[in-house]
Write a protein that holds these residues in place. Structure first.
Motif, mmCIF file in Angstrom:
data_model
loop_
_atom_site.group_PDB
_atom_site.id
_atom_site.type_symbol
_atom_site.label_atom_id
_atom_site.label_comp_id
_atom_site.label_asym_id
_atom_site.label_seq_id
_atom_site.Cartn_x
_atom_site.Cartn_y
_atom_site.Cartn_z
ATOM 1 N N PHE A 146 0.592 -4.960 -4.598
ATOM 2 C CA PHE A 146 1.186 -5.585 -3.409
ATOM 3 C C PHE A 146 0.092 -5.997 -2.418
ATOM 4 O O PHE A 146 0.096 -7.114 -1.883
ATOM 5 C CB PHE A 146 2.149 -4.604 -2.725
ATOM 6 N N TYR A 147 -0.846 -5.081 -2.158
ATOM 7 C CA TYR A 147 -1.890 -5.352 -1.177
ATOM 8 C C TYR A 147 -2.719 -6.569 -1.591
ATOM 9 O O TYR A 147 -2.998 -7.445 -0.759
ATOM 10 C CB TYR A 147 -2.785 -4.125 -1.017
ATOM 11 N N GLU A 150 5.499 0.269 2.543
ATOM 12 C CA GLU A 150 6.877 0.709 2.339
ATOM 13 C C GLU A 150 7.022 1.419 0.998
ATOM 14 O O GLU A 150 7.780 2.387 0.876
ATOM 15 C CB GLU A 150 7.825 -0.482 2.406
ATOM 16 N N THR A 151 6.285 0.971 -0.012
ATOM 17 C CA THR A 151 6.287 1.642 -1.311
ATOM 18 C C THR A 151 5.800 3.077 -1.158
ATOM 19 O O THR A 151 6.375 4.005 -1.733
ATOM 20 C CB THR A 151 5.390 0.883 -2.306
ATOM 21 N N TRP A 155 7.008 8.910 -0.540
ATOM 22 C CA TRP A 155 6.939 10.127 0.269
ATOM 23 C C TRP A 155 8.325 10.750 0.407
ATOM 24 O O TRP A 155 8.495 11.964 0.260
ATOM 25 C CB TRP A 155 6.370 9.759 1.645
ATOM 26 N N ARG A 156 9.329 9.910 0.654
ATOM 27 C CA ARG A 156 10.689 10.428 0.815
ATOM 28 C C ARG A 156 11.214 11.013 -0.498
ATOM 29 O O ARG A 156 11.863 12.062 -0.516
ATOM 30 C CB ARG A 156 11.622 9.318 1.316
ATOM 31 N N ALA A 201 -5.004 6.289 -0.906
ATOM 32 C CA ALA A 201 -4.665 4.885 -1.158
ATOM 33 C C ALA A 201 -3.959 4.285 0.050
ATOM 34 O O ALA A 201 -4.231 3.141 0.443
ATOM 35 C CB ALA A 201 -3.790 4.783 -2.404
ATOM 36 N N GLU A 202 -3.047 5.046 0.661
ATOM 37 C CA GLU A 202 -2.368 4.546 1.862
ATOM 38 C C GLU A 202 -3.368 4.300 2.989
ATOM 39 O O GLU A 202 -3.317 3.255 3.669
ATOM 40 C CB GLU A 202 -1.304 5.549 2.318
#
Length: 275
Positions: free
Chosen positions: A206-207, A217-218, A223-224, A241-242
Motif C-alpha cells: 500500500f505504502y 488502517e491495515t 491491532w484490533r 513497520a508502522e
C-alpha cells in the motif's frame, strides 16, 4: 508411473487420464497410506490412523479385505510394474512412492528448495513459487480428510501453502511488483487476518502504491484483531513497520525492505507469525 494427487480431492493420474478410486473406505485407506509418504506402517498403526480410538470397534478383517482390493486395483493400473505398489510384510504395509509420484511431497520439496536457494533471484523465486502453488486444486484431500492422520497432514500441507504465499509476496515486492500483486495480497490478508507477515507485506505494498492511509488502517485493523482474538499486541517487527511508514522511512521504497524472514514456520502452527 502413477502420480498420486492429494492437494485437492484424491486423484491418481496415469498417462493420458485420471483415475478415481471407488468406495469411501478404499479412498480413505489410500489417502491414509499416502500420508506416510512411502513409510512402512503396522496394521495397528494403520487402523489407528484411519479410525483413531474407534479402531477397537473395527474388525481386523475389514482392513485386510480392503488392503487386498486396493492392491489389485493398483496392480491393474500398472501391469508392467514388476514389484507390487502396495506391499504386505510381517511388519505391516508400505505404499511405494518414487520421486515425483506424490504431489504434496513435491510441493513441500519445492518450498524447501526456494528457502534454501541462496542464489535464486527474486524473479526465479516468483516463478518457482507460482509453479508450486499451481499444484493445488483445492483443500488437501478435498472433503475426504476424515481420518485423524489425514486431518493432521492436511493442516501441515496448508501451513506450507501459507508459507509459500508469504515467500511469493515477499519476492514480488523485491521485484518491485507492489501494484501488480496488491489485490492478491489484500485478498490473502483478509482470508488470514491474524497472519502478521501478510499484514506487513500488505502495508508495504500500500505504502509503495502511494496509499499511506490504507497502509496505516491495515495496521490498526490488525491491532484490533490481535487484541480481540488473542489478547496480544502486534509483534515488534510489525510495530517497526508502522513507525517506518509514519516516518516515511526511505528504506521502505527500496525493493526487499524490510527483509523477509528466513525462518520457516512450524508446519503445525495454527497461525504462523514470523519475527
Amino acid at each position: 508411473m502413477l502420480i498420486f494427487s492429494v492437494l485437492g480431492a484424491l486423484e491418481i493420474n496415469v498417462p493420458g487420464k485420471k483415475i478415481e478410486i471407488s468406495g469411501e473406505l478404499q479412498r480413505t485407506l489410500l489417502q491414509t497410506l499416502l500420508v506416510g509418504e512411502g513409510e512402512s506402517v503396522s496394521s495397528e498403526a494403520l487402523m489407528r490412523r484411519m479410525w483413531g480410538e474407534s479402531m477397537w470397534d473395527v474388525q481386523p478383517n475389514t482392513l485386510y479385505a480392503h488392503i487386498s482390493r486396493l492392491r489389485r486395483r493398483l496392480r491393474a493400473l500398472e501391469p508392467e510394474r514388476t514389484e507390487p505398489r502396495l506391499t504386505v510384510h510381517p511388519s505391516g504395509y508400505r505404499l511405494a512412492l518414487g520421486e515425483g509420484e506424490l504431489d504434496a511431497a513435491e510441493f513441500v520439496k519445492k518450498i524447501h528448495g526456494v528457502e534454501a536457494g541462496e542464489r535464486n533471484s527474486p524473479r526465479d523465486s516468483v516463478r518457482l513459487l507460482r509453479e508450486a502453488l499451481a499444484m493445488w486444486r483445492g483443500p488437501a484431500f478435498g472433503d475426504a480428510a476424515k481420518t485423524p492422520a489425514c486431518r493432521r497432514a492436511a493442516a501441515r500441507y496448508e501451513a506450507y501453502r501459507l508459507r509459500a504465499l508469504e515467500l511469493l509476496f515477499a519476492a514480488e515486492l523485491e521485484n518491485g511488483n507492489h501494484a501488480m500483486v496488491l489485490a492478491e495480497l489484500h485478498e490473502t490478508h483478509l482470508a488470514h487476518p491474524l497472519h502478521e507477515r501478510y499484514c506487513e507485506l500488505l502495508m508495504i505494498a500500500f505504502y509503495r502504491s502511494g496509499r499511506q492511509a490504507d497502509a496505516l488502517e491495515t495496521y490498526r485493523r490488525m491491532w484490533r484483531h490481535l487484541a480481540d482474538e488473542l489478547g496480544v499486541q502486534p509483534s515488534p517487527r510489525l510495530q517497526r513497520a508502522e513507525q517506518a511508514i509514519l516516518a516515511h522511512d526511505p528504506s521502505l521504497d527500496r525493493p526487499g525492505a524490510p527483509p523477509a524472514s528466513s525462518a520457516p514456520p512450524a508446519p503445525w502452527a495454527r497461525c504462523p507469525v514470523l519475527s
